[in-house]
Design a protein around this motif. Structure first.
Motif, PDB file in Angstrom:
ATOM      1  N   SER A   1       0.216  -2.554 -12.110  1.00 51.64           N
ATOM      2  CA  SER A   1      -1.085  -2.433 -12.775  1.00 51.64           C
ATOM      3  C   SER A   1      -1.870  -1.233 -12.257  1.00 51.64           C
ATOM      4  O   SER A   1      -1.613  -0.733 -11.165  1.00 51.64           O
ATOM      5  CB  SER A   1      -1.916  -3.693 -12.521  1.00 51.64           C
ATOM      6  N   ALA A   2      -2.840  -0.819 -13.051  1.00 51.13           N
ATOM      7  CA  ALA A   2      -3.787   0.208 -12.608  1.00 51.13           C
ATOM      8  C   ALA A   2      -5.105  -0.472 -12.274  1.00 51.13           C
ATOM      9  O   ALA A   2      -5.450  -1.495 -12.877  1.00 51.13           O
ATOM     10  CB  ALA A   2      -3.989   1.234 -13.709  1.00 51.13           C
ATOM     11  N   THR A   3      -5.822   0.068 -11.304  1.00 53.03           N
ATOM     12  CA  THR A   3      -7.146  -0.485 -10.987  1.00 53.03           C
ATOM     13  C   THR A   3      -8.087   0.613 -10.515  1.00 53.03           C
ATOM     14  O   THR A   3      -7.648   1.642  -9.997  1.00 53.03           O
ATOM     15  CB  THR A   3      -7.065  -1.596  -9.912  1.00 53.03           C
ATOM     16  N   THR A   4      -9.380   0.337 -10.704  1.00 55.06           N
ATOM     17  CA  THR A   4     -10.387   1.293 -10.221  1.00 55.06           C
ATOM     18  C   THR A   4     -10.891   0.905  -8.838  1.00 55.06           C
ATOM     19  O   THR A   4     -11.684   1.634  -8.243  1.00 55.06           O
ATOM     20  CB  THR A   4     -11.594   1.343 -11.177  1.00 55.06           C
ATOM     21  N   ARG A   5     -10.457  -0.255  -8.313  1.00 59.30           N
ATOM     22  CA  ARG A   5     -10.945  -0.611  -6.971  1.00 59.30           C
ATOM     23  C   ARG A   5     -10.210   0.194  -5.902  1.00 59.30           C
ATOM     24  O   ARG A   5      -9.122   0.715  -6.138  1.00 59.30           O
ATOM     25  CB  ARG A   5     -10.854  -2.124  -6.735  1.00 59.30           C
ATOM     26  N   SER A   6     -10.818   0.259  -4.722  1.00 60.16           N
ATOM     27  CA  SER A   6     -10.223   1.052  -3.631  1.00 60.16           C
ATOM     28  C   SER A   6      -9.024   0.313  -3.042  1.00 60.16           C
ATOM     29  O   SER A   6      -9.019  -0.918  -3.012  1.00 60.16           O
ATOM     30  CB  SER A   6     -11.244   1.272  -2.522  1.00 60.16           C
TER      31      SER A   6
ATOM     32  N   VAL B   1       2.984   1.055  -5.859  1.00 60.59           N
ATOM     33  CA  VAL B   1       3.729  -0.153  -5.494  1.00 60.59           C
ATOM     34  C   VAL B   1       2.840  -1.368  -5.783  1.00 60.59           C
ATOM     35  O   VAL B   1       3.159  -2.200  -6.622  1.00 60.59           O
ATOM     36  CB  VAL B   1       4.180  -0.140  -4.019  1.00 60.59           C
ATOM     37  N   ASN B   2       1.681  -1.427  -5.094  1.00 66.05           N
ATOM     38  CA  ASN B   2       0.760  -2.537  -5.343  1.00 66.05           C
ATOM     39  C   ASN B   2      -0.053  -2.278  -6.613  1.00 66.05           C
ATOM     40  O   ASN B   2      -0.237  -3.171  -7.430  1.00 66.05           O
ATOM     41  CB  ASN B   2      -0.167  -2.718  -4.149  1.00 66.05           C
ATOM     42  N   TYR B   3      -0.544  -1.064  -6.742  1.00 59.92           N
ATOM     43  CA  TYR B   3      -1.341  -0.658  -7.896  1.00 59.92           C
ATOM     44  C   TYR B   3      -1.223   0.848  -8.091  1.00 59.92           C
ATOM     45  O   TYR B   3      -0.824   1.563  -7.174  1.00 59.92           O
ATOM     46  CB  TYR B   3      -2.846  -0.959  -7.661  1.00 59.92           C
ATOM     47  N   TYR B   4      -1.619   1.308  -9.268  1.00 61.37           N
ATOM     48  CA  TYR B   4      -1.993   2.713  -9.429  1.00 61.37           C
ATOM     49  C   TYR B   4      -3.501   2.754  -9.256  1.00 61.37           C
ATOM     50  O   TYR B   4      -4.234   2.108 -10.019  1.00 61.37           O
ATOM     51  CB  TYR B   4      -1.620   3.233 -10.814  1.00 61.37           C
ATOM     52  N   PHE B   5      -3.961   3.460  -8.236  1.00 57.83           N
ATOM     53  CA  PHE B   5      -5.400   3.527  -7.986  1.00 57.83           C
ATOM     54  C   PHE B   5      -5.967   4.729  -8.723  1.00 57.83           C
ATOM     55  O   PHE B   5      -5.596   5.875  -8.429  1.00 57.83           O
ATOM     56  CB  PHE B   5      -5.664   3.627  -6.472  1.00 57.83           C
TER      57      PHE B   5
END
Lengths: 205, 205
Positions: free
Chosen positions: B38-43, B52-56
């Motif tokens: 997933s992508a996220t805007t959080r830090s 791996v965990n997210y696309y930041f």
């Protein structure tokens, strides 16, 4: 636990695609699946065992059973009748036992009409060329019969749209594994068990 | 051979049913399935790895992607956005790679609207009581939150009718095996591949 009925597995496809070999492989060391035994009015051949190869019954009894709607499907071939008795299959399914039925395409079509919740599996040859080789290899048919079968094969393959699943029979063990995957996944289908699931959780409220 | 696209496996269900554990088990020693990131805007939190965990990504970039329809689904939770980028998933599927997406039920619903050919799997707890025990066992929620989750659970389970398959998660290994059966059988589904099959045999005529 969600109570699950057995599945009626209807395995069909063009002659020479290898339905029989796949079914034999599938039944090997497998007590999850019971093979359906057909009834016939023809006489037993040497070595054929009542209740294993066929149920051998008289013509009067057979036509009586037809009249009472006791067959899932039946056909007359020359002077003899062949059919799939309904009662034993329904009983097995109710007891949660899966039932395997290997049948030619006309019979499969009849079964779909009366038991659409069956799982209809179409066995394909890897190619038409390979299908021809297999029929030739059997050595049981004349050249004319072989040509006729071959020219029907594509038409038959078009009937695949009336089936749920297809198996490209390149390797018998792989094909049997694929059918095992189908059996497993059908037991996880929401459309099959949704009422049982919702009822089960409702009890807890 | 019949060319087969990859499957988008969408695994959802009530919180506490065990989706995450099943997905982890399924990915173990399995190169047939790729996990969607997933992508996220959080830090990023300590130890979290980009890709791996997210696309930041930044908020501007995220809203820009929303505008361009580049998410299969997205949601805003408090100040942060979370979403499933479409491009990488579509590319994997075209290459025949299966993609696994573990997601809460609202996200699964959005995905079904834009990608109905996905395989939608609902993970059930063995019982509501067991669901409650698991949420309590986590120790991350207050008593109020737990009661609220529990009272929602039956309503959530009713949404199962929008899914293709269910898994009663009594045993993680068994559940993962059942999903493997689903993957296998979906690759044998006539409705998915009939045009490819008929075209393949037509070539031979």
């Amino acid at each position: 636990m969600v109570k699950k009925k057995g599945l009626l597995l209807v395995v069909s496809g063009p002659s020479g695609a290898g339905k029989g070999t796949i079914c034999k492989e599938l039944l090997k060391d497998n007590n999850q699946i019971k093979l359906s035994v057909s009834a016939t009015t023809r006489s037993p051949r040497a070595g054929e065992v009542e209740g294993v190869n066929y149920y051998f019954i008289g013509k009067d009894k057979f036509t009586d059973m037809i009249g009472k709607g006791e067959f899932l499907e039946y056909a007359q071939i020359y002077d003899n009748f062949y059919g799939t008795p309904k009662a034993a299959i329904i009983e097995s399914l109710e007891n949660g036992q899966n039932v395997l039925l290997e049948i030619e395409m006309q019979g499969a079509k009849q079964i779909k009409e009366v038991y659409p919740e069956g799982v209809f599996i179409f066995v394909l040859p890897p190619s038409l060329e390979e299908l021809k080789n297999r029929i030739v290899g059997r050595g049981t048919e004349t050249k004319e019969e072989i040509d006729k079968r071959f020219s029907c094969a594509f038409e038959e393959i078009n009937q695949i749209v009336n089936y749920d699943y297809f198996i490209v029979n390149e390797d018998v063990e792989k094909s049997a594994k694929e059918i095992e995957g189908i059996i497993s996944s059908e037991k996880n289908k929401v459309s099959r068990y949704k009422n049982n699931i919702i009822a089960k959780f409702k009890e807890e409220l």
